[in-house]
Design an enzyme around this catalytic site. Structure first.
Site, short mmCIF file in Angstrom:
data_model
loop_
_atom_site.label_atom_id
_atom_site.label_comp_id
_atom_site.label_asym_id
_atom_site.label_seq_id
_atom_site.Cartn_x
_atom_site.Cartn_y
_atom_site.Cartn_z
N ALA A 260 2.36 -5.63 7.13
CA ALA A 260 3.29 -6.23 8.07
C ALA A 260 2.57 -6.71 9.33
O ALA A 260 1.58 -6.12 9.77
CB ALA A 260 4.38 -5.22 8.44
N GLU B 126 1.15 -2.96 -1.35
CA GLU B 126 2.40 -2.93 -2.10
C GLU B 126 2.59 -4.20 -2.91
O GLU B 126 3.07 -4.16 -4.05
CB GLU B 126 3.57 -2.73 -1.15
CG GLU B 126 3.59 -1.33 -0.53
CD GLU B 126 4.75 -1.12 0.41
OE1 GLU B 126 5.68 -0.37 0.06
OE2 GLU B 126 4.74 -1.73 1.51
N GLU C 144 1.04 3.73 5.81
CA GLU C 144 2.21 3.68 6.69
C GLU C 144 2.46 4.97 7.46
O GLU C 144 2.96 4.92 8.60
CB GLU C 144 3.45 3.31 5.88
CG GLU C 144 3.56 1.84 5.52
CD GLU C 144 2.79 1.48 4.26
OE1 GLU C 144 2.94 0.34 3.77
OE2 GLU C 144 2.01 2.33 3.76
#
Length: 384
Positions: free
Chosen positions: A112, A160, A180
């Site tokens: 992200a 992912e 994460e």
């Protein structure tokens, strides 16, 4: 309706397009038409490149990330562009294999875009993560084989995405992991479910609880990637191996369903035991991995005993110490997502992941993780 689009480039490229608002209708073999067509170049500033290969690789499409200033991280725009590529490929009957790679040296995808994430209100975080999760589902559901070529770092959402692909090839120097919990959240793009299915619950828990990063060789030993190859001067050794795999797959696409019935079809020889000989070769190939396979299902680590008689305890202490710095709420939610997901089908497991990810959004620890990242310092988590 736009006219048929044809292009010819040297080596592997048939046509290159960065994705716009595309909806493909394919009218005949070798030709394609686009509704709402937008023309793109393959310039250095394109964040996402979609190429169609020709020659001996005809039938292979390549989706390449090219966002060097952000380490190919997933912004809202980037996720939308990837979704458009997926929909384009889904309806293109001329594409038989898709390779996802990076055009940025040393990096596949950093997950992200945390700079953008820090500006998103908490109420919008859940929907944003849901879009990323759906992106990985859509990749996994493509009707053709998808190969991830990891020539550089793939962490967080980048890992992912790779896990959602059918096959993964990594250079031995590539770094990868689901990190994460270091940010006091859990994987939100299917990582808690797909890593379990690739490496087993015990290994997946260790990697997620610690936020550990593996190299390509370690990932191959754990069954997380299919092949680990030594990097070369081009920096694209994994991509080259992915091309070889794609070329090997091309003639088989029409008979992929038959592969679920038998693993290998071999020509019979004079001995009448060609299948047996192939089985022996497979057995020989499996033998060195047996100790690894057992360890994945029974224990995470086997250590030599020492004079204290507590070698296993010492290793357990090291693991505990490695887990301690991560967000405690995130570690709890990761454990729940893995445990619940391991008992159900993938779709139900992803729903569990979504629910447990939501528990991390309103925490002070999550905000501390983003603040520490921005300030380039270690986070201080309090379990709040």
């Amino acid at each position: 309706m736009a006219a048929p689009m044809q292009a010819s480039l040297k080596s592997h490229r048939l046509c290159t397009a960065t994705v716009g608002i595309l909806r493909a209708q394919f009218l005949s073999a070798g030709y394609c038409r686009w509704q709402h067509k937008k023309q793109y170049s393959s310039g250095k500033d394109d964040e996402l490149r979609l190429s169609y290969l020709d020659g001996e690789h005809s039938g292979i499409a390549v989706c390449a990330f090219n966002r060097p200033e952000a380490r190919n991280s997933f912004s809202r725009k980037m996720i939308s562009m990837i979704e458009e590529v997926i929909q384009t490929i889904r309806f293109d009957t001329n594409v038989r294999t898709l390779i996802i790679k990076s055009d940025v040296p040393g990096i596949f995808c950093a997950g992200a875009d945390l700079k953008e994430r820090a500006t998103i209100p908490p109420k919008e975080v859940g929907p944003f993560v849901a879009k990323g999760r759906q992106m990985t589902v859509d990749i996994a559901n493509l009707p053709i084989p998808v190969i991830a070529a990891l020539d550089g770092t793939a962490v967080g959402g980048g890992m992912e995405l790779a896990l959602a692909c059918d096959l993964r090839v990594a250079s031995t120097s590539a770094k990868m992991g689901l990190v994460e919990t270091k940010l006091a959240i859990i994987p939100g793009g299917g990582g808690t479910q797909r890593l379990v299915r690739a490496a087993g619950p015990a290994i997946a828990k260790e990697l997620m609880f610690t936020g550990r990063v593996l190299d390509g060789k370690q990932a191959a030993m754990l069954g997380i990637v299919n092949h680990a190859v030594e990097q070369d001067e081009s920096g694209e050794a994994a991509y080259k191996r992915a091309l070889e795999l794609g070329k090997e797959i091309l003639p088989q696409v029409s008979i992929l369903w038959s592969q679920s019935i038998v693993n290998h079809a071999v020509e019979q020889d004079e001995s009448g035991e060609a299948a047996y000989k192939r089985a022996l070769e497979l057995g020989k190939e499996i033998l060195p991995q047996v100790s690894i396979l057992w360890s994945q299902s029974i224990v995470n680590h086997a250590v030599e005993q020492d004079e204290s008689g507590e070698a296993a305890y010492k290793r357990a202490l090291e693991l505990g110490k490695e887990i301690l710095p991560q967000g405690p709420i995130a570690v709890r939610m990761a454990k729940l997502a893995i445990n619940k997901g391991a008992e159900v089908d993938l779709a139900s497991g992803l729903a569990f992941e979504e629910a447990y990810y939501a528990q991390t959004i309103p925490t002070k620890d999550r905000l501390e993780g983003l603040k520490a990242f921005k300030e380039k310092r270690p986070p201080v988590y309090k379990g709040e």
